[in-house]
Structures are given as C-alpha cells and as structure tokens.
Design an enzyme around this catalytic site. Structure first.
Site, PDB file in Angstrom:
ATOM      1  CG  HIS A 180      15.557 -22.232  30.866  1.00 56.39           C
ATOM      2  ND1 HIS A 180      15.994 -21.290  29.963  1.00 56.39           N
ATOM      3  CD2 HIS A 180      14.976 -23.200  30.125  1.00 56.39           C
ATOM      4  CE1 HIS A 180      15.669 -21.661  28.737  1.00 56.39           C
ATOM      5  NE2 HIS A 180      15.040 -22.818  28.811  1.00 56.39           N
ATOM      6  CB  CYS A 240      16.947 -25.199  27.060  1.00 49.93           C
ATOM      7  SG  CYS A 240      15.250 -25.438  26.553  1.00 49.93           S
ATOM      8  CD  GLU A 264      18.400 -19.531  32.034  1.00 44.26           C
ATOM      9  OE1 GLU A 264      18.880 -20.626  32.377  1.00 44.26           O
ATOM     10  OE2 GLU A 264      17.479 -19.423  31.206  1.00 44.26           O
TER      11      GLU A 264
END
Lengths: 355, 190
Positions: B168, B80, B170
C-alpha cells in the site's frame, strides 16, 4: 430536574439543570436532524449523542428504547469540577454483571472472524458484547459511584426520559478547535500490571492493530475535503488508566465544514468498527446479536463551530431495573480466541462479572 | 494528467487519492458499482486506478470484464486487490496467503534497475491473498519483491500499459511514498 453532566475541558464539566432534549425522528436522516438543530440553536451550548448504527437499519435486538440521535439544548449551565459535582455521600453500590454472550459464543465468533480474514473479506473487526446487572439505584447514583473507578477524560451523564446514559470514556473521537479537527484512536490494551514495553510497545500484533486504524482514520479525514490532507501527529503513545493501559495515536486535518457533514463521512468511528469499514459493519451485523445503540457511538458538547465528542466506550445504560455495560476487542488474524475473551473481561475493569 | 479512481468499497481510497495528487490535476473517485453503471468515457490522457478492497477478485466480475476489454494502451494502476484483479483477469492464480499480513511492514528487494532508489525501503502490507505469477505462462514482469518472504510487490505487464503493487503506497507506514509515486510517473511518461 435531573442534572446533565458533560466533559468540557480538562477537569471542568458542563453542569446543567436547565435544558431541553430533541430527538431525531426515526424517518429523518441524522445529518438532516443535526443541520436543523445547528440552524436553530447555533449559539447555544449543546450536548449531542449519536448511536453507533447512525442511519442504518438493523435486525439485531435492542437493549433499551432510545432514538438514533439526540441533542440537549442547554439554556443555563455552570462549569464545575467533578469534586464539586459529586460532593456529598456517594452510595456504596455493587452490581453483579453477567455477559449476555457466553465465552463459547464469543470465542466462536473470534474464530469465524479469523476465517473471514484468511479469505480476504476483512483485515480487522472490533467485536463487542453487552453485560447486564440488576440495579435499583438512580442513574445519577451510578455516575457518582463509577466515575471514581474509571480514570478517563470524557465522562458524561445524560438524563433521558426513560433511561440514563453514564459514559466514562477515555477516547476522543472528534474535536475541533479553530478549524483544526483532531481524532485520537485507541487500540492495543493490556493489564496495567504488565510491562508497557513488552506487552504493548514491542508487540507486533498490537502495533498492526493500531496502524491499520490510523490508516483508516486518515482515509476518513482525507475524504472530508480533497484539498486538505490529514497528518499523523502522534503514533503509539502510552495511555495509562489505572487498571488498564493502551496505545493511541492522533491524526489532524484542517476543516471548517458543518458537524453533520463530518459525522456523515466518519461515523461509526474506525477504532470500534474495523477495516475495511463497510465490510466490517456487515460482519458485526451478522455476528453480534444485540444492537450497540449509544455504545461505540459518539457524544459530547457542541457550540458554534467547536465541539469535543468522545467515542462512547466504557459506558453504562440504566434502563428501568437493568444496568447495561459493553466491552469489546479488535480481532485480527493473530488473535487468540481465549486471550480475546480475557481482554473482553479486562475491559470490564472493576465491575463484578459472573465468569 | 487526469485520473479515475475506482473504489472497491475500501477504507484506504482517500489516502490513495491524497498520494496521487502531486501527479494528477484532477482525480475523480467512483464506487465500482457506479462506475460500471454510468460507464464514463475514459480519455486518452487518463490514468485508471483500481483501489484495494475487501474480498477476492472473483467477487468483482465487472472489474474483471472491464480489464479484459480495456484497450491495451489505457494506463491502469492497481493497488493490492487492484493488482490481484489484473492477475485474475489474465488467468494468473490468486491464492490465500498464510498467514495474512495486515498493517505490517516489509523491506523491498529490487529486481529492476529502474526502481533502484527504492532498495530496502519499507512498505505497508494489508493482504490475505497473493498473485502466484509462477503458476503458468503470463506476461507479467516482477520488478520488486519483499525481502522477508519474496512475494511480488511491484509488477508490470510487458505488453499492456498495466502496473501494480501488492503493498500500500498510500499508507503512512510506507517509507518514501514520493519515490514510489515518482516511479509511477516515470512509467506513465514512457
């Protein structure tokens, strides 16, 4: 002695007339204070309360004089139901609350936050404001009267020397049972009269608000111990509370660390600060004229390695002749300033508010 | 493999550490200010990960300077803001994206065969800015885009050992997070 009341487990409350309150000195770190208390009173039942600001200093105005953290060490207590505690005459009382931030100020703050989201500074901020009413009743009368109006699991009455705290929160911040740490963030609100599915469950804005906070709390729990990964055990479940309904999620992680270390890495709670947290706290400091103090902090019981702490929302402070309550909402880019003001008012529930 | 994770005051850094764990025997997290103050030595087998975070790449001049001076064989993975800083460091425009997307999901559209197993997988997005790789001459290759708005999601540099994602990996909203990690691993082995 004024009684101390605190949620314990479903339908049972700690009720004590025999306790001693310890305050965190201003120059001491909250974690150090809690570690000292834990060492000295490990086996005792304790009720603890920590402010939203935790250790940080703030130039905002305070609404009452209180310490940043305190612990009631309880010598004797009984477990009672609320019916047993509030038996007898409940005074019928009425307060006229006035928001201390105007509709114009609040909607302007929402617009500022939206502008900062567009610039990339933040993704979501929880914006709150206090309301105040003149009040002659005792703190305990207020607890007895309002506890029946709020359908919430984590109710407490904390009698301080100069003020009392009446918490009627539905939100669990942290609970540990047998080394399993649990948090249950609430995000997404609508009036109970509206259809859950269309107003909350199928609403993309409400979904994004909660998902973001789930990722934030996963982060805070994953930060505790590199070898223990957090797990999302519930996502977007319904919570029905009489006048209001919410969606909430649940995240768990295995953990055996001291409470002070856990709070050091998780305070203030993600659901009432914003994302990313550090920058959101700066925005709150810039925009909110009043310190939140106990509001959106945490409180609850603590004994040996177990504890259950609420996220201190839906909470009154009775200080001198003033009764203070707070409400707030999560602001995201899709937020409409006028609707967020309506949500702010919705969260005042059955209170009489001067609009 | 060891990793150094540079945190840009983000609230997802420790999710990223958790996601990277199957790949890395040791992950050291540094706040960006501490990293540039202490300047730890980066060994040959170390992956440097640039975290997501608030604000704009230009608010992190030290990370940009570091990217401009890092040897081109040092593996760097940006998430990001991390990807946006890589782009900014090499003069690619980073612009506001309207409307910003936070906590929303998009399916992936694959442009490179190596990522074929990620086709249609949904990924989590948290961004107000985007990299405009078409704004000028650059050596970035777009490997995957979002199906709904065709924004670059997986990007690699053709001469430097740099890889980045706009989404993202994660997040708990991202599907098949392990397959994304596997691609990062394949790229590192190359």
């Amino acid at each position: 002695m004024t009684p101390l009341i605190c949620f314990y487990e479903k339908d049972l409350f700690i009720f004590s007339l025999d306790y001693e309150v310890h305050h965190c000195p201003a120059q001491m770190r909250v974690a150090d204070f809690l570690n000292t208390i834990e060492k000295e009173f490990f086996n005792a039942m304790k009720v603890i309360q920590c402010n939203f600001e935790f250790d940080s200093m703030s130039a905002q105005k305070a609404l009452y004089n209180g310490s940043k953290a305190s612990v009631f060490v309880i010598q004797n207590y009984a477990l009672k139901t609320l019916a047993e505690i509030t038996a007898g005459d409940v005074k019928n009382i009425s307060h006229q609350f006035k928001p201390l931030v105007s509709r114009e100020q609040f909607t302007e703050q929402v617009k500022i936050i939206k502008g900062q989201i567009a610039e990339g500074r933040i993704y979501q901020v929880n914006l709150t404001a206090p309301l105040a009413a003149a009040c002659n009743e005792s703190g305990l009368d207020i607890f007895n009267y309002y506890q029946a109006k709020f359908n919430s699991e984590y109710k407490a009455f904390l009698p301080y020397e100069n003020y009392s705290l009446i918490s009627l929160s539905p939100e669990l911040f942290l609970q540990r049972v047998k080394n399993q740490l649990i948090t249950r963030p609430i995000k997404g609100s609508s009036s109970a009269e509206k259809d859950f599915s269309t107003s909350l469950y199928k609403n993309e804005k409400e979904e994004a608000e909660l998902s973001m906070i789930v990722d934030l709390l996963r982060n805070d729990l994953n930060n505790l111990d590199e070898n223990q990964a957090s797990v999302v055990t519930k996502h977007r479940e319904k919570m029905q509370l009489g006048y209001i309904q919410h969606t909430y999620s649940e995240i768990q992680v295995s953990n055996d660390q001291p409470l002070a270390s856990i709070l050091q890495k998780t305070m203030p709670g993600g659901s009432i600060s914003g994302c990313p947290k550090i920058e959101s706290l700066k925005v709150i400091n810039e925009l909110e004229p009043y310190r939140r103090q106990a509001y959106t902090g945490t409180l609850g019981w603590w004994q040996k390695n177990d504890f259950t702490l609420n996220l201190t929302i839906r909470t009154f402070i009775k200080s001198h002749d003033l009764l203070v309550y707070h409400a707030g909402c999560g602001i995201v880019y899709d937020s409409d300033p006028e609707s967020e003001w309506d949500e702010f008012l919705l969260k005042t529930g059955s209170l009489h508010v001067t609009k | 493999m060891k990793a150094i994770l540079i945190d840009h005051d983000d609230s997802f850094t420790y999710n990223l550490r958790h996601w990277l764990k199957p790949l890395c025997s040791q992950i050291e997290v540094f706040n960006h200010q501490d990293f540039f103050k202490t300047a730890p030595k980066i060994e040959a087998d170390t992956l440097v990960v640039l975290s997501p975070g608030p604000k704009n790449p230009i608010d992190y001049p030290q990370t940009l300077d570091w990217l401009r001076s890092v040897p081109k064989h040092t593996p760097v993975f940006g998430v990001c803001l991390g990807l946006q800083m890589m782009a900014q460091a090499l003069e690619v425009s980073v612009k506001p994206y309207s409307p910003p997307l936070h906590g929303k999901k998009s399916a992936l559209c694959i442009l490179n065969n190596d990522l074929e197993n990620l086709k249609n997988k949904k990924v989590a997005r948290y961004h107000s800015l985007y990299c405009d790789f078409e704004s000028g001459q650059n050596d970035f290759e777009i490997l995957a885009v979002s199906a709904d708005d065709q924004l670059p999601m997986w990007v690699k540099h053709q001469t430097k050992k740099w890889l980045g994602v706009q989404f993202h990996p994660e997040s708990f909203l991202t599907e098949s997070a392990d397959l994304h990690l596997q691609y990062l691993n394949n790229w590192l082995q190359r």
